[in-house]
Design a protein around this motif. Structure first.
Motif, PDB file in Angstrom:
ATOM      1  N   UNK A 242       0.833  -1.196   0.000  1.00  0.00           N
ATOM      2  CA  UNK A 242       0.000   0.000   0.000  1.00  0.00           C
ATOM      3  C   UNK A 242       0.872   1.253   0.000  1.00  0.00           C
ATOM      4  N   UNK A 243       0.651   2.129  -1.004  1.00  0.00           N
ATOM      5  CA  UNK A 243       1.509   3.307  -1.155  1.00  0.00           C
ATOM      6  C   UNK A 243       0.745   4.619  -1.237  1.00  0.00           C
ATOM      7  N   UNK A 244      -0.481   4.620  -1.764  1.00  0.00           N
ATOM      8  CA  UNK A 244      -1.148   5.873  -2.115  1.00  0.00           C
ATOM      9  C   UNK A 244      -2.500   6.016  -1.439  1.00  0.00           C
ATOM     10  N   UNK A 245      -2.754   7.197  -0.906  1.00  0.00           N
ATOM     11  CA  UNK A 245      -4.078   7.503  -0.361  1.00  0.00           C
ATOM     12  C   UNK A 245      -5.070   7.802  -1.479  1.00  0.00           C
ATOM     13  N   UNK A 246      -4.544   8.352  -2.571  1.00  0.00           N
ATOM     14  CA  UNK A 246      -5.388   8.706  -3.718  1.00  0.00           C
ATOM     15  C   UNK A 246      -4.504   8.805  -4.952  1.00  0.00           C
TER      16      UNK A 246
ATOM     17  N   UNK B   1      -4.227   0.721  -8.775  1.00  0.00           N
ATOM     18  CA  UNK B   1      -5.292   0.128  -7.970  1.00  0.00           C
ATOM     19  C   UNK B   1      -4.726  -0.873  -6.958  1.00  0.00           C
ATOM     20  N   UNK B   2      -3.749  -1.652  -7.395  1.00  0.00           N
ATOM     21  CA  UNK B   2      -3.161  -2.668  -6.519  1.00  0.00           C
ATOM     22  C   UNK B   2      -2.329  -2.068  -5.397  1.00  0.00           C
ATOM     23  N   UNK B   3      -1.909  -0.805  -5.547  1.00  0.00           N
ATOM     24  CA  UNK B   3      -1.044  -0.164  -4.561  1.00  0.00           C
ATOM     25  C   UNK B   3      -1.769   0.841  -3.665  1.00  0.00           C
ATOM     26  N   UNK B   4      -3.091   0.916  -3.756  1.00  0.00           N
ATOM     27  CA  UNK B   4      -3.822   1.911  -2.975  1.00  0.00           C
ATOM     28  C   UNK B   4      -3.905   1.531  -1.503  1.00  0.00           C
ATOM     29  N   UNK B   5      -3.890   2.560  -0.654  1.00  0.00           N
ATOM     30  CA  UNK B   5      -4.183   2.366   0.762  1.00  0.00           C
ATOM     31  C   UNK B   5      -5.605   1.833   0.929  1.00  0.00           C
ATOM     32  N   UNK B   6      -5.876   1.289   2.106  1.00  0.00           N
ATOM     33  CA  UNK B   6      -7.247   0.920   2.436  1.00  0.00           C
ATOM     34  C   UNK B   6      -8.126   2.184   2.367  1.00  0.00           C
ATOM     35  N   UNK B   7      -9.239   2.094   1.634  1.00  0.00           N
ATOM     36  CA  UNK B   7     -10.130   3.241   1.474  1.00  0.00           C
ATOM     37  C   UNK B   7      -9.636   4.263   0.472  1.00  0.00           C
ATOM     38  N   UNK B   8      -8.612   3.915  -0.298  1.00  0.00           N
ATOM     39  CA  UNK B   8      -8.060   4.856  -1.270  1.00  0.00           C
ATOM     40  C   UNK B   8      -9.002   5.131  -2.427  1.00  0.00           C
ATOM     41  N   UNK B   9      -8.747   6.252  -3.109  1.00  0.00           N
ATOM     42  CA  UNK B   9      -9.621   6.697  -4.199  1.00  0.00           C
ATOM     43  C   UNK B   9      -8.783   7.016  -5.432  1.00  0.00           C
TER      44      UNK B   9
ATOM     45  N   UNK C 258     -10.826  -3.730  -4.493  1.00  0.00           N
ATOM     46  CA  UNK C 258     -12.148  -3.190  -4.177  1.00  0.00           C
ATOM     47  C   UNK C 258     -12.781  -3.904  -2.985  1.00  0.00           C
ATOM     48  N   UNK C 259     -12.625  -5.229  -2.908  1.00  0.00           N
ATOM     49  CA  UNK C 259     -13.326  -5.973  -1.861  1.00  0.00           C
ATOM     50  C   UNK C 259     -12.466  -6.215  -0.621  1.00  0.00           C
ATOM     51  N   UNK C 260     -11.144  -6.073  -0.739  1.00  0.00           N
ATOM     52  CA  UNK C 260     -10.280  -6.278   0.424  1.00  0.00           C
ATOM     53  C   UNK C 260      -9.718  -4.971   0.992  1.00  0.00           C
ATOM     54  N   UNK C 261      -9.654  -3.935   0.151  1.00  0.00           N
ATOM     55  CA  UNK C 261      -9.133  -2.652   0.632  1.00  0.00           C
ATOM     56  C   UNK C 261     -10.132  -1.510   0.464  1.00  0.00           C
ATOM     57  N   UNK C 262     -11.319  -1.817   0.006  1.00  0.00           N
ATOM     58  CA  UNK C 262     -12.372  -0.798  -0.146  1.00  0.00           C
ATOM     59  C   UNK C 262     -11.928   0.371  -1.023  1.00  0.00           C
ATOM     60  N   UNK C 263     -11.148   0.050  -2.059  1.00  0.00           N
ATOM     61  CA  UNK C 263     -10.671   1.069  -2.993  1.00  0.00           C
ATOM     62  C   UNK C 263     -11.825   1.509  -3.889  1.00  0.00           C
ATOM     63  N   UNK C 264     -11.866   2.796  -4.184  1.00  0.00           N
ATOM     64  CA  UNK C 264     -12.891   3.344  -5.075  1.00  0.00           C
ATOM     65  C   UNK C 264     -12.248   3.861  -6.358  1.00  0.00           C
TER      66      UNK C 264
END
Length: 333
Positions: free
Chosen positions: A216-220, A234-242, A261-267
């Motif tokens: 996990x590297x990016x908040x957005x 997408x694969x490197x987004x923080x939990x809840x990242x956008x 999307x289903x494990x880190x709630x990425x949007x």
């Protein structure tokens, strides 16, 4: 040249190939719409480059005057909102694809497509921003609407040396975000750093397919590239990242999994500037005036070309040789 004659770059299809040339036209050759504009400036966008070179299926009617945006002054209009002398800007609405666009010294369009130029902005500055800068503002709006704040963490901008990316970096920096840039070219780092990027993510992994989940590297993120790059983002987004996605410079495909999307709630939020309702356009342009330091524009607009030079600039853009915004001065033929 007489008052009723002007010059435009016209695309014609000949033997299934696109031919682009400067033509002298009369005002009565323009489309039968309700508002006549004297165009001052347009810009060169990725979509324009594809249309001019014929390397993308952009043009939907022939002949076509390309240019997906322009800024200028109303000459005449049947809409009382647009009196002669009103300065306006136009982006989107399939102009330059289905309807004649900005690479012309005069153009006639639907008044519903126009936005009055915000106070304090010249037509030149409006096109130094152009469709790319307008889209960048919409991407920032999308992140903020999703509650991404400067305190959320680092924001990645892909294609950061391009038109959208450059403006996105500048706006995010001005708003206090920590911006990491992906340029694909170390020679462009100095330019992007001047716009406010504090770190760079370039590396060979961006040309490779990612695992379902990476560190996990990016908040957005604001993505202008698509394809493998967007998959890795997408694969490197923080939990809840956008992620705000607005481009396909690297391809229209997207090979990914549902895991982010289903494990880190990425949007993943799609951003379109073509059919955006007028009220949203007006507010976005006003935000640009407030949130993009005007002194930054000169650094972002790396190139100004005439109508005659647009074809060569289009080839350079597709070849990755350009950085920043490309301003088209339609009256410097």
């Amino acid at each position: 040249m007489s008052q009723n004659k002007f010059q435009a770059l016209v695309l014609r299809e000949e033997d299934k190939k696109t031919n682009a040339s400067i033509e002298t036209l009369a005002l009565d050759a323009l489309p039968d719409e309700d508002t006549l504009i004297k165009v001052d400036y347009s810009t060169l966008n990725y979509k324009d480059a594809l249309a001019i070179t014929g390397k993308g299926k952009i043009v939907r009617t022939w002949p076509m005057v390309p240019g997906v945006d322009f800024a200028g002054t109303v000459v005449e209009s049947s809409n009382p909102q647009y009196k002669p002398g009103t300065r306006v800007v136009l982006t989107g609405w399939s102009v330059g694809e289905k309807y004649w666009g900005g690479y012309s010294q005069y153009q006639r369009v639907k008044s519903d497509w126009l936005v009055p130029l915000p106070e304090g902005l010249t037509t030149r500055q409006a096109m130094m921003i152009g469709t790319a800068g307008f889209t960048a503002m919409l991407c920032v709006n999308a992140l903020q609407a999703a509650n991404i704040t400067p305190q959320s963490g680092p924001v990645l901008v892909t294609g950061a040396a391009g038109g959208v990316g450059s403006v996105a970096v500048a706006i995010l920096t001005n708003l206090g975000y920590s911006v990491t840039a992906l340029t694909g070219d170390p020679d462009k780092h100095t330019y992007v750093k001047q716009l406010g990027a504090t770190a760079f993510a370039d590396g060979p992994e961006w040309s490779e397919a990612p695992r379902a989940l990476e560190a996990q590297r990016w908040a957005a993120a604001i993505d202008t590239v698509g394809s493998k790059v967007l998959a890795r983002v997408l694969a490197e987004m923080h939990y809840g990242g956008v992620v705000a996605a607005c481009g396909l410079a690297g391809g229209a495909d997207l090979s990914t999994t549902v895991m982010p999307f289903i494990l880190r709630s990425v949007r993943l939020i799609g951003v379109d500037s073509v059919m955006l309702p007028t009220k949203d356009r007006v507010s976005a342009w006003q935000r640009i005036v407030n949130d993009l330091p005007m002194e930054v524009l000169n650094g972002i607009t790396a190139t100004t070309v005439s109508l005659t030079d647009v074809k060569d600039a289009a080839e350079d853009m597709l070849g990755g040789k350009l950085k920043g915004r490309v301003l088209v001065d339609v009256n410097a033929v």
